[in-house]
Write a protein that holds these residues in place. Structure first.
Motif, PDB file in Angstrom:
ATOM      1  N   TYR A  88     100.985  80.919  12.596  1.00 51.39           N
ATOM      2  CA  TYR A  88     100.204  79.854  12.669  1.00 51.39           C
ATOM      3  C   TYR A  88      99.270  79.988  11.416  1.00 51.39           C
ATOM      4  CZ  TYR A  88      97.089  75.803  14.268  1.00 51.39           C
ATOM      5  OH  TYR A  88      96.624  74.841  14.365  1.00 51.39           O
ATOM      6  N   GLY A  89      98.464  81.016  11.318  1.00 55.70           N
ATOM      7  CA  GLY A  89      97.510  81.350  10.519  1.00 55.70           C
ATOM      8  C   GLY A  89      97.968  81.020   8.986  1.00 55.70           C
ATOM      9  N   ARG A  90      99.378  81.648   8.571  1.00 56.37           N
ATOM     10  CA  ARG A  90      99.875  81.728   7.429  1.00 56.37           C
ATOM     11  C   ARG A  90     100.358  80.466   6.983  1.00 56.37           C
ATOM     12  NH1 ARG A  90      99.511  84.290   2.698  1.00 56.37           N
ATOM     13  NH2 ARG A  90     101.652  84.463   1.756  1.00 56.37           N
ATOM     14  N   TYR A  91     101.284  79.898   8.037  1.00 60.70           N
ATOM     15  CA  TYR A  91     102.203  78.585   7.532  1.00 60.70           C
ATOM     16  C   TYR A  91     101.646  77.288   7.962  1.00 60.70           C
ATOM     17  CZ  TYR A  91     105.282  82.265   6.339  1.00 60.70           C
ATOM     18  OH  TYR A  91     106.002  83.023   5.519  1.00 60.70           O
ATOM     19  N   ILE A  92     100.540  77.233   8.952  1.00 57.51           N
ATOM     20  CA  ILE A  92      99.867  76.148   9.434  1.00 57.51           C
ATOM     21  C   ILE A  92      98.453  75.782   8.795  1.00 57.51           C
ATOM     22  CG2 ILE A  92      99.181  74.454  11.359  1.00 57.51           C
ATOM     23  CD1 ILE A  92     102.353  75.281  11.364  1.00 57.51           C
ATOM     24  N   GLU A  93      97.797  76.803   8.893  1.00 55.63           N
ATOM     25  CA  GLU A  93      96.461  76.880   8.262  1.00 55.63           C
ATOM     26  C   GLU A  93      96.366  77.300   6.690  1.00 55.63           C
ATOM     27  OE1 GLU A  93      93.563  77.433  12.163  1.00 55.63           O
ATOM     28  OE2 GLU A  93      94.703  79.397  11.355  1.00 55.63           O
ATOM     29  N   GLY A  94      97.536  77.960   6.195  1.00 58.11           N
ATOM     30  CA  GLY A  94      97.545  78.393   4.873  1.00 58.11           C
ATOM     31  C   GLY A  94      96.543  79.625   4.519  1.00 58.11           C
ATOM     32  N   LYS A  95      96.326  80.519   5.512  1.00 54.61           N
ATOM     33  CA  LYS A  95      95.522  81.534   5.481  1.00 54.61           C
ATOM     34  C   LYS A  95      96.208  82.639   4.447  1.00 54.61           C
ATOM     35  CE  LYS A  95      92.581  80.532   9.288  1.00 54.61           C
ATOM     36  NZ  LYS A  95      92.026  80.972  10.643  1.00 54.61           N
ATOM     37  N   THR A  96      95.226  83.602   4.089  1.00 50.08           N
ATOM     38  CA  THR A  96      95.745  84.770   3.315  1.00 50.08           C
ATOM     39  C   THR A  96      96.060  86.062   4.682  1.00 50.08           C
ATOM     40  OG1 THR A  96      93.780  85.665   3.062  1.00 50.08           O
ATOM     41  CG2 THR A  96      94.424  84.366   1.447  1.00 50.08           C
ATOM     42  N   PHE A  97      96.759  86.942   4.010  1.00 49.73           N
ATOM     43  CA  PHE A  97      96.726  88.230   4.975  1.00 49.73           C
ATOM     44  C   PHE A  97      95.566  88.749   5.304  1.00 49.73           C
ATOM     45  CE2 PHE A  97     101.413  88.222   3.243  1.00 49.73           C
ATOM     46  CZ  PHE A  97     101.942  87.796   4.340  1.00 49.73           C
ATOM     47  N   ASP A  98      94.587  88.839   4.426  1.00 48.94           N
ATOM     48  CA  ASP A  98      93.278  89.143   4.628  1.00 48.94           C
ATOM     49  C   ASP A  98      92.540  88.519   5.622  1.00 48.94           C
ATOM     50  OD1 ASP A  98      93.393  91.476   2.789  1.00 48.94           O
ATOM     51  OD2 ASP A  98      92.753  90.219   1.144  1.00 48.94           O
ATOM     52  N   GLU A  99      92.617  87.085   5.576  1.00 53.00           N
ATOM     53  CA  GLU A  99      92.003  86.404   6.425  1.00 53.00           C
ATOM     54  C   GLU A  99      92.714  86.484   7.929  1.00 53.00           C
ATOM     55  OE1 GLU A  99      90.611  82.437   3.771  1.00 53.00           O
ATOM     56  OE2 GLU A  99      92.765  82.690   4.421  1.00 53.00           O
ATOM     57  N   ILE A 100      93.764  86.339   7.897  1.00 52.70           N
ATOM     58  CA  ILE A 100      94.389  86.418   9.365  1.00 52.70           C
ATOM     59  C   ILE A 100      93.920  87.933   9.992  1.00 52.70           C
ATOM     60  CG2 ILE A 100      96.565  87.039  10.587  1.00 52.70           C
ATOM     61  CD1 ILE A 100      97.724  85.012   8.354  1.00 52.70           C
ATOM     62  N   ALA A 101      94.026  89.179   9.019  1.00 56.38           N
ATOM     63  CA  ALA A 101      93.786  90.528   9.681  1.00 56.38           C
ATOM     64  C   ALA A 101      92.346  90.378   9.996  1.00 56.38           C
ATOM     65  CB  ALA A 101      93.569  91.422   8.275  1.00 56.38           C
ATOM     66  N   ASP A 102      91.376  89.687   9.598  1.00 56.30           N
ATOM     67  CA  ASP A 102      89.975  89.767   9.799  1.00 56.30           C
ATOM     68  C   ASP A 102      89.797  88.882  11.304  1.00 56.30           C
ATOM     69  OD1 ASP A 102      88.932  91.080   7.702  1.00 56.30           O
ATOM     70  OD2 ASP A 102      88.307  89.183   6.679  1.00 56.30           O
ATOM     71  N   GLU A 103      90.686  87.858  11.625  1.00 57.48           N
ATOM     72  CA  GLU A 103      90.763  87.024  12.465  1.00 57.48           C
ATOM     73  C   GLU A 103      91.224  88.082  13.805  1.00 57.48           C
ATOM     74  OE1 GLU A 103      93.143  83.120  13.910  1.00 57.48           O
ATOM     75  OE2 GLU A 103      91.891  82.774  12.342  1.00 57.48           O
ATOM     76  N   VAL A 104      92.489  88.734  13.592  1.00 58.63           N
ATOM     77  CA  VAL A 104      92.957  89.162  14.774  1.00 58.63           C
ATOM     78  C   VAL A 104      92.572  90.663  14.902  1.00 58.63           C
ATOM     79  CG1 VAL A 104      94.936  87.598  14.754  1.00 58.63           C
ATOM     80  CG2 VAL A 104      95.032  89.825  13.500  1.00 58.63           C
ATOM     81  N   GLY A 105      91.754  91.224  14.098  1.00 61.71           N
ATOM     82  CA  GLY A 105      91.258  92.516  14.249  1.00 61.71           C
ATOM     83  C   GLY A 105      92.245  93.594  13.873  1.00 61.71           C
TER      84      GLY A 105
END
Length: 133
Positions: A88-105
């Motif tokens: 969802y973060g990558r393909y819907i919200e266009g987030k980077t792996f860094d941003e997703i990593a911060d979000e999910v811990g």
């Protein structure tokens, strides 16, 4: 399992196509109402005479497709799985792996590896379902 992502992408493409059709139809309508075709007589059955109805229908379909995207987003946000959050973060919200990593811990490397595994899984599922159909 991850059909929602395929549905989301398909609907995004449908929206782009509808937006292009609406723009083309509006340009064509402009030609008939104030452009180079203004003096040409139309028959009731011609496409030119029905452009306003065509545009209305296209815009109606566009609104429904946009609502479908919102519905998918709401549904997926209810899932609490890390895999779903990555996709969802990558393909819907266009987030980077860094941003997703911060979000999910998790670390960026872990997210990157999980993403690679998910892409293989989604590809495998695509192959499997295409042979069944």
């Amino acid at each position: 399992m991850y059909e929602w992502l395929k549905d989301y992408r398909r609907i995004e493409i449908d929206i782009i196509e509808l937006e292009n059709s609406i723009a083309r139809s509006k340009r064509e309508l402009g030609r008939w109402t104030g452009g180079d075709l203004m003096g040409v007589k139309l028959s009731a059955e011609s496409n030119g005479a029905q452009l306003e109805e065509i545009i209305f229908s296209l815009e109606f379909n566009l609104a429904h497709k946009m609502n479908d995207l919102i519905d998918i987003k709401r549904m997926v946000q209810k899932f609490n799985l890390v895999d779903t959050k990555i996709l969802y973060g990558r393909y819907i919200e266009g987030k980077t792996f860094d941003e997703i990593a911060d979000e999910v811990g998790y670390s960026k490397g872990t997210i990157y590896n999980k993403h690679a595994m998910l892409m293989k899984l989604v590809g495998y599922l695509d192959e499997l379902t295409s042979t069944i159909d």
